[in-house]
Enzyme design. Sequence first.
Site, PDB file in Angstrom:
ATOM      1  N   GLU A   1      20.248  20.338   2.478  1.00  0.00           N
ATOM      2  CA  GLU A   1      19.889  21.706   2.861  1.00  0.00           C
ATOM      3  C   GLU A   1      21.136  22.574   2.701  1.00  0.00           C
ATOM      4  OE1 GLU A   1      16.713  22.224   4.115  1.00  0.00           O
ATOM      5  OE2 GLU A   1      16.799  24.008   5.368  1.00  0.00           O
TER       6      GLU A   1
ATOM      7  N   LYS B   1       9.848  16.498  12.885  1.00  0.00           N
ATOM      8  CA  LYS B   1      10.734  17.605  13.251  1.00  0.00           C
ATOM      9  C   LYS B   1      10.454  17.947  14.701  1.00  0.00           C
ATOM     10  CE  LYS B   1       7.553  20.661  10.916  1.00  0.00           C
ATOM     11  NZ  LYS B   1       7.318  21.442   9.733  1.00  0.00           N
TER      12      LYS B   1
ATOM     13  N   LYS C   1      18.475  19.731  12.427  1.00  0.00           N
ATOM     14  CA  LYS C   1      17.563  20.369  11.472  1.00  0.00           C
ATOM     15  C   LYS C   1      18.144  21.744  11.171  1.00  0.00           C
ATOM     16  CE  LYS C   1      12.712  21.472  10.572  1.00  0.00           C
ATOM     17  NZ  LYS C   1      12.915  22.683   9.824  1.00  0.00           N
TER      18      LYS C   1
ATOM     19  N   ARG D   1      12.961  23.297  -2.935  1.00  0.00           N
ATOM     20  CA  ARG D   1      11.864  22.517  -2.366  1.00  0.00           C
ATOM     21  C   ARG D   1      10.603  22.620  -3.219  1.00  0.00           C
ATOM     22  NH1 ARG D   1       9.973  22.876   3.792  1.00  0.00           N
ATOM     23  NH2 ARG D   1       7.792  22.354   3.534  1.00  0.00           N
TER      24      ARG D   1
ATOM     25  N   GLU E   1      18.877  13.809  13.241  1.00  0.00           N
ATOM     26  CA  GLU E   1      19.787  14.651  12.461  1.00  0.00           C
ATOM     27  C   GLU E   1      19.568  16.092  12.891  1.00  0.00           C
ATOM     28  OE1 GLU E   1      18.659  14.099   8.419  1.00  0.00           O
ATOM     29  OE2 GLU E   1      19.089  11.957   8.415  1.00  0.00           O
TER      30      GLU E   1
ATOM     31  N   ARG F   1      15.976  23.857   1.272  1.00  0.00           N
ATOM     32  CA  ARG F   1      16.051  22.470   0.805  1.00  0.00           C
ATOM     33  C   ARG F   1      16.524  22.461  -0.636  1.00  0.00           C
ATOM     34  NH1 ARG F   1      12.487  18.178   2.638  1.00  0.00           N
ATOM     35  NH2 ARG F   1      13.379  16.205   1.926  1.00  0.00           N
TER      36      ARG F   1
HETATM   37  P1  AMP Z   1       9.490  22.329   7.845  1.00  0.00           P
HETATM   38  O1  AMP Z   1       9.854  23.250   6.684  1.00  0.00           O
HETATM   39  O2  AMP Z   1       9.415  23.025   9.151  1.00  0.00           O
HETATM   40  O3  AMP Z   1       8.334  21.420   7.503  1.00  0.00           O
HETATM   41  O4  AMP Z   1      10.732  21.353   8.014  1.00  0.00           O
HETATM   42  C1  AMP Z   1      11.165  20.538   6.983  1.00  0.00           C
HETATM   43  C2  AMP Z   1      12.353  21.179   6.309  1.00  0.00           C
HETATM   44  O5  AMP Z   1      13.487  21.157   7.159  1.00  0.00           O
HETATM   45  C3  AMP Z   1      12.819  20.425   5.098  1.00  0.00           C
HETATM   46  O6  AMP Z   1      12.074  20.725   3.955  1.00  0.00           O
HETATM   47  C4  AMP Z   1      14.255  20.857   4.959  1.00  0.00           C
HETATM   48  O7  AMP Z   1      14.322  22.029   4.164  1.00  0.00           O
HETATM   49  C5  AMP Z   1      14.666  21.230   6.362  1.00  0.00           C
HETATM   50  N1  AMP Z   1      15.698  20.369   6.944  1.00  0.00           N
HETATM   51  C6  AMP Z   1      16.759  20.820   7.629  1.00  0.00           C
HETATM   52  N2  AMP Z   1      17.514  19.812   8.064  1.00  0.00           N
HETATM   53  C7  AMP Z   1      16.950  18.660   7.633  1.00  0.00           C
HETATM   54  C8  AMP Z   1      17.266  17.288   7.781  1.00  0.00           C
HETATM   55  N3  AMP Z   1      18.341  16.873   8.460  1.00  0.00           N
HETATM   56  N4  AMP Z   1      16.421  16.388   7.199  1.00  0.00           N
HETATM   57  C9  AMP Z   1      15.325  16.796   6.513  1.00  0.00           C
HETATM   58  N5  AMP Z   1      14.974  18.086   6.359  1.00  0.00           N
HETATM   59  C10 AMP Z   1      15.772  19.017   6.922  1.00  0.00           C
END
Ligand code: AMP
Length: 536
Positions: A279, A397, A230, A250, A228, A235
């Site tokens: 998001e 990610k 990102k 979040r 997907e 969130r």
């Molecule tokens: P990180 O904050 O770097 O740990 O990345 C996770 C965050 O990416 C999640 O908490 C979401 O806010 C964001 N995010 C963006 N796109 C997506 C997606 N397609 N699936 C899950 N999380 C996503």
Amino acid sequence: MRYGSTGYNGGMTFAAFADLCQELSSTRSRRTKISLTAEFLRRLSLEELPAAVSFLTARPFPASDPRVVEVSHATLAEVMAATGPAPDAPRLDLLEVAGAFEEIAAASGSGSRRVRTDRLRGLLEQATPSERRMIAGILLGELRIGLHDGLLQDAIAAAAGAQAEQVRRAALLLSDLSEVARLALVEGPTGLERAAVRLFVPLLPMLAGVSEDFSEVFEAHGGRTALEFKYDGARIQIHRQDDAVRIWSRRLTEVTSSLPDVVAIARGLRAASAILDGEVVAVGADGRPLPFQDLMRRFRRAHDIEEAAREIPLALYLFDCLLLDGQSLIDDPYAARWDALEGVTGGAYLARRVVSGDADQAHAFLAEALAAGHEGVMAKDPSSSYAPGSRGKRWFKIKPAESVDCVITAADWGSGRRRGWLSNYHLAVADRAGGFAPVGKTFKGLTDDEFRAMTARLQALRVGDDGYTVTVRPEVVVEVAYNEIQRSPQYPSGFALRFARIARIREDKGPEQATTLEQFRALFEKQFATKSRRDL
Ligand code: AMP
């Protein structure tokens, strides 16, 4: 009910709570902390339990209770100074303190500050010195008793005769230890087992591990993965039942009132009830994402929210469905949850995605996400359930890291576990005049050994120390990874790094090889090749 059997009828004194806190802060033993707390929890009545658990987490109200006590450090100090002498003997009950917090939280409108400070002073006048310290600690959110949530969960398990794992699972689903303690102590282990996803009770979002390599992802996900986009936004978790919609961030702060546009979308969903995960991203007039800073402006606005919604429109990207028509889906596989999501949205507002087991296709998808101004991609195991609050290999990610080489110009002394270390580093890039322009600070990225070594090294370069910050000769160069370069009114350079962390210490580089301010500005500008820009 378990409570009757203890023969205890309520009336727990606040002094007993203050004594417990005193004992907790004077022991470092986890076992002792757990057993002292468990013993205390067992002695509480059903009415006292939620208040006692929230007090132990340094909150005036349970985590899911939206009420707040608006008292700042300064106000508290002012009220403390105006409070008369303490009584000779303790006289407050735990529930009296809880009641006073409720009255303070309820004060609103003109003259409410006066009502709050009067009520607070009235409460403090009834309290002994150690009780006063605890009341202040609860109101300021720092009790300093060394009882983090994990230990409190263990104490709840011990008090209820339940497994720590059962308590942990319930805590992830309910995000409120007062409610978990109630379930555990009133209904016992079977009550905890029945804990399930509930409408209007936010659960902790599932998190992702990091990967740099699609082959690792394919292997972990059994050959095929759901990729997907990102999105770099915020969130949100949307709960909807009929016309009622509430949205949490979040960190489980309620953000419903900031997002009237998302509320309207949620009302149009094709289900009587649903919980969706997604998001929101701010978008510019050209449809491209705006920097994160612009999105935060939407969340900070308390007034003229409709106007802010017009000024900074949001795009919504949904990627999970955790409950549909009253049924929890979190134990269902991702693929089934995605089908449910498609059904409930009619295919609108979905994160862009492709399911693939092919590395070339995955790379092309990542390139497409980056070209569209997004952060990277997520890779999700199609067979995985939704694990609230957990970060693992079921979601990865994948994003290219950006980095700059900064010079350390100063460092702040650490506190708590980092006491005695210079642990918060001031980062700068080289300016044209031969000096260094600060662009951020970070305490992330070093191991304990590296912190120690860096402390010694910086002390040898010391040119000043005000007891908080040590200024150093600008000689140490570090490679700093970051998520975004933001505009900053705070730094004379005009820029600041978002989410800076030290990737490595560049022993091979001297300060004259650090990133220059011109290069830094160019990196800032480059972000807008893919992102939208709001003229400020
Ligand atoms: P990180 O904050 O770097 O740990 O990345 C996770 C965050 O990416 C999640 O908490 C979401 O806010 C964001 N995010 C963006 N796109 C997506 C997606 N397609 N699936 C899950 N999380 C996503």
